[in-house]
Design an enzyme around this catalytic site. Structure first.
Site, PDB file in Angstrom:
ATOM      1  N   GLU A 136       2.623   6.937  -1.801  1.00  0.00           N
ATOM      2  CA  GLU A 136       1.966   6.005  -2.722  1.00  0.00           C
ATOM      3  C   GLU A 136       0.465   6.137  -2.558  1.00  0.00           C
ATOM      4  O   GLU A 136      -0.059   5.987  -1.456  1.00  0.00           O
ATOM      5  CB  GLU A 136       2.344   4.564  -2.358  1.00  0.00           C
ATOM      6  CG  GLU A 136       3.450   3.962  -3.171  1.00  0.00           C
ATOM      7  CD  GLU A 136       3.604   2.482  -2.841  1.00  0.00           C
ATOM      8  OE1 GLU A 136       2.646   1.715  -3.066  1.00  0.00           O
ATOM      9  OE2 GLU A 136       4.674   2.112  -2.337  1.00  0.00           O
TER      10      GLU A 136
ATOM     11  N   ASP B 155      -2.585  -8.176  -2.695  1.00  0.00           N
ATOM     12  CA  ASP B 155      -2.793  -7.561  -1.388  1.00  0.00           C
ATOM     13  C   ASP B 155      -3.381  -8.505  -0.355  1.00  0.00           C
ATOM     14  O   ASP B 155      -4.211  -9.347  -0.660  1.00  0.00           O
ATOM     15  CB  ASP B 155      -3.717  -6.338  -1.533  1.00  0.00           C
ATOM     16  CG  ASP B 155      -2.974  -5.157  -2.124  1.00  0.00           C
ATOM     17  OD1 ASP B 155      -1.953  -4.768  -1.528  1.00  0.00           O
ATOM     18  OD2 ASP B 155      -3.398  -4.646  -3.177  1.00  0.00           O
TER      19      ASP B 155
END
Lengths: 407, 273
Positions: B45, B56
């Site tokens: 990724e 996040d």
């Protein structure tokens, strides 16, 4: 991005205002947003809920707020008659309480006893902390570290009311980042926590729900003016950060084609500088805080910091319905600079004995310009969204910076 | 190699490492991709840095901030993928980007460029299933898989989301943002089993996975484990060493050891029932 290129993005889908709005959030939140929407729809058609909200608005917050004819200001400006919708006279000093009472009652109805909120200047934080105290709930307020420093008194007010103020140290440490952090907290505690968003921003159903809790501003104004003058206004002016007082004011008049609507964004130090918060004037469509709307961004889609002397307008996004009203042309969006807002504060303070919030002063600045050019029989309504007590220190510094004698 | 093939292939580790492109700089990211390719990951990724990464936690937020300082954009990351392919990297590459940079680039343009660059999949953490239908369709036409996410709160949404999934389904292990966790919710195994049962494609589990012990635990209920913040933190720890010719090789080898210790390669071809 051009406006044309977003046409394929499900215009007309649920939760859209034309091309704008929608739900651009992590999957973890989607079920919670569905539940919120369902609870909200049920509450809308529940007479008991509506009755309870109405009672709080009148007996707790003091609604209806007056619509005051500003006689000395009108005389000084020398044009159209100016009316002020006095949201500054609400409990806690601004229109924010209309929405926090509504969402607070909804949280109670959903069985959630933990509220979280984001705040810039602290007005929404104070209104949230107030409602949490009133309803016996816990409240956490996320506030950028920079704003915590700028708005010490409001931080203390929220703490007095029993809320936890959580300083946010990420990004530009202002409202944008406080909102990010509130969303992050919500993602972690979504099952028992209600996120009380303070403006007509965020994922569906927030923009619609907050508008409907704020539309009391325009509904009252319309009825008050009809009763007093037997006619509708020619111009209605409100400031736009996220845009909740403006949407709350405009909604009642959207169908009245003879009423011109003006939204005033913060031009900060000037539109030709990088220090402004004129999202609709200088921004472009994109996604911020869960909604497709205009925002200030660079060509690569990174969000740019906003600037305004008014912490409440210091936001790089705007409610998606405003983006739609800009596209349709129903509302004219314009700007006022920091110095124009400061000038408007002096003017209103000295002619009417009313100290407006820095946010509301942007609307006053534009409203005065419109009135000056208008006919004597015309009527301009300015939404005075909040009082300026919280801003006295910023106003003093601002006016000294402008070289004005303050005394 | 396509994503679904990589999930089945013997000799690949059941791991999907996440790294933020451009942290600490693009050259190092390219080297890290090479090492992860040599270590036979199921997929890699590549995180596109963003100013407002609201899914996040602090570790990836900070990495994103460091990459932005170098002016890394979606275009740069696409070029990086291209270069990795030119260098012979065979492992499937998955672009991880928030929606706004994609919207500004132009979703259609991105899909064609990504396909040409050899990108196999895309994860868009703030684009839920309902909003992503059109992009998923055109991505599919170009052979790029839009990887759907499901969370423990997805409940009745799971069946709809996985019904037409391509590539793999990304299961969010627990509530919250990305980042290391000391414990996981009790219901997570049932959740993962449900997704695996309903999904036509392999499943990967991510958020909070930092140790070999976690990976072992989760591989009983999913086909691969995503390791993000823990790896990004290793990259952050090595920090300056990447820029010191005397220590660079050792820093890169440290990352190699870290992923090696997380999971052994699959010994046989994985079959799906």
């Amino acid at each position: 991005m051009t406006v044309e290129s977003i046409d394929h993005l499900q215009a007309g889908a649920p939760g859209r205002f034309g091309n704008f709005g929608g739900r651009f959030v992590p999957e973890t939140l989607m079920t919670a947003l569905d539940e919120l929407e369902e609870a909200y729809r049920e509450a809308c058609s529940d007479g008991e809920f509506q009755g309870e909200l109405k009672a709080l608005l009148s007996e707790y917050s003091g609604r209806p707020t007056p619509l005051s004819l500003a006689e000395r200001l009108t005389k000084q400006v020398g044009g159209s008659r100016i009316y002020l919708k006095r949201e500054d006279l609400n409990h806690t000093g601004a229109h924010k309480i209309n929405n926090t009472l509504g969402q607070g009652l909804l949280a109670k109805r959903m069985g959630k006893r933990k509220l979280i909120a984001e705040t810039g200047a602290g007005q929404h934080g104070v209104a949230s902390a107030t409602v949490a105290a009133l309803l016996g709930m816990e409240c956490k307020v996320f506030m950028g570290e920079e704003d915590v420093r700028r708005q010490k008194l409001n931080v203390f007010r929220m703490e007095l009311l029993g809320a936890d103020v959580i300083p946010v140290t990420s990004g530009s440490r202002t409202l944008k980042d406080a909102t990010n952090e509130a969303i992050r907290h919500w993602v972690s505690h979504v099952e028992d926590t209600f996120y009380l968003i303070g403006s007509v921003v965020g994922p569906h159903p927030y923009p619609e729900m907050v508008r409907n809790f704020q539309r009391v501003i325009g509904d009252e104004t319309r009825a008050q003016l009809l009763e007093r003058e037997g006619r509708l206004p020619d111009d209605v002016v409100a400031c736009v950060g996220g845009g909740s007082n403006a949407i709350g004011m405009f909604t009642a008049f959207l169908g009245d084609s003879g009423v011109r609507l003006h939204g005033v964004e913060a031009a900060g130090e000037g539109l030709d500088t990088e220090k402004h918060a004129a999202t609709l004037t200088k921004g472009s469509p994109g996604v911020i805080h869960g909604s497709l709307t205009y925002l200030l961004q660079d060509p690569h889609g990174q969000v740019l910091p906003a600037h305004s002397i008014s912490a409440g307008l210091d936001y790089p996004g705007v409610g998606p319905e405003h983006s739609h009203l800009k596209e349709t042309g129903r509302v004219r969006y314009t700007t006022a600079e920091d110095r124009e807002a400061l000038e408007a504060i002096r003017l209103l303070s000295r002619t009417e004995g009313i100290l407006p919030a820095l946010e509301s002063a942007h609307a006053v600045a534009e409203g005065v310009k419109i009135a000056a050019k208008g006919k004597p029989e015309s009527i301009v309504v300015i939404c005075l969204s909040g009082r300026g007590d919280k801003d006295v220190e910023s106003i003093r510094q601002g006016l000294e910076g402008e070289g004005h004698a303050v005394g | 190699m396509r994503l679904d093939e990589a999930f089945r292939a013997a000799g690949r580790r059941p791991l999907i490492p996440f790294i933020t492109a451009g942290d600490p700089d693009l050259g190092t990211t390219l080297e890290l991709i090479r090492i992860l390719d040599e270590e036979k990951m199921t997929a890699i990724e590549l995180g596109v840095p963003y100013s407002d990464p609201l899914a996040d936690g602090p570790v990836i937020q900070a990495a994103s901030g460091r990459a932005l300082v170098h002016g890394v954009t979606l275009s740069t990351v696409l070029e990086l993928a291209c270069e990795a392919r030119r260098n012979g990297v065979k492992t499937p590459l998955v672009l991880f980007s928030y929606y706004n940079p994609i919207l500004q680039y132009g979703p259609q343009a991105l899909i064609t460029t990504a396909a040409e660059a050899g990108v196999n999949g895309m994860i868009i953490p703030d684009l839920p299933w309902e909003e992503g239908r059109e992009i998923a369709e055109s991505a599919r036409v170009h052979g790029v898989d839009l990887i759907p996410l499901v969370a423990p709160t997805s409940r009745e949404r799971i069946r709809r989301i996985v019904s037409d999934a391509q590539g793999f389904v990304y299961c969010v292990s627990s509530l919250g943002t990305t980042g290391v966790r000391s414990r996981f919710d009790l219901g997570v195994d049932d959740f993962l089993d449900t997704v695996r049962e309903w999904s036509p494609v392999p499943t990967a589990v991510g958020f909070g996975i930092s140790k070999a012990e976690h990976v072992r635990r989760f591989l009983k209920h999913a086909d691969a484990a995503v390791v993000g913040s823990a790896l990004v933190r290793e990259v952050e720890r090595a920090g300056e060493a990447f820029f010191d010719p005397a220590r660079r090789e050792e820093a890169l080898e440290g990352i190699r050891r870290f992923v090696r210790e997380l999971a052994e390669p699959r010994s046989t071809v994985a079959s799906r029932t």
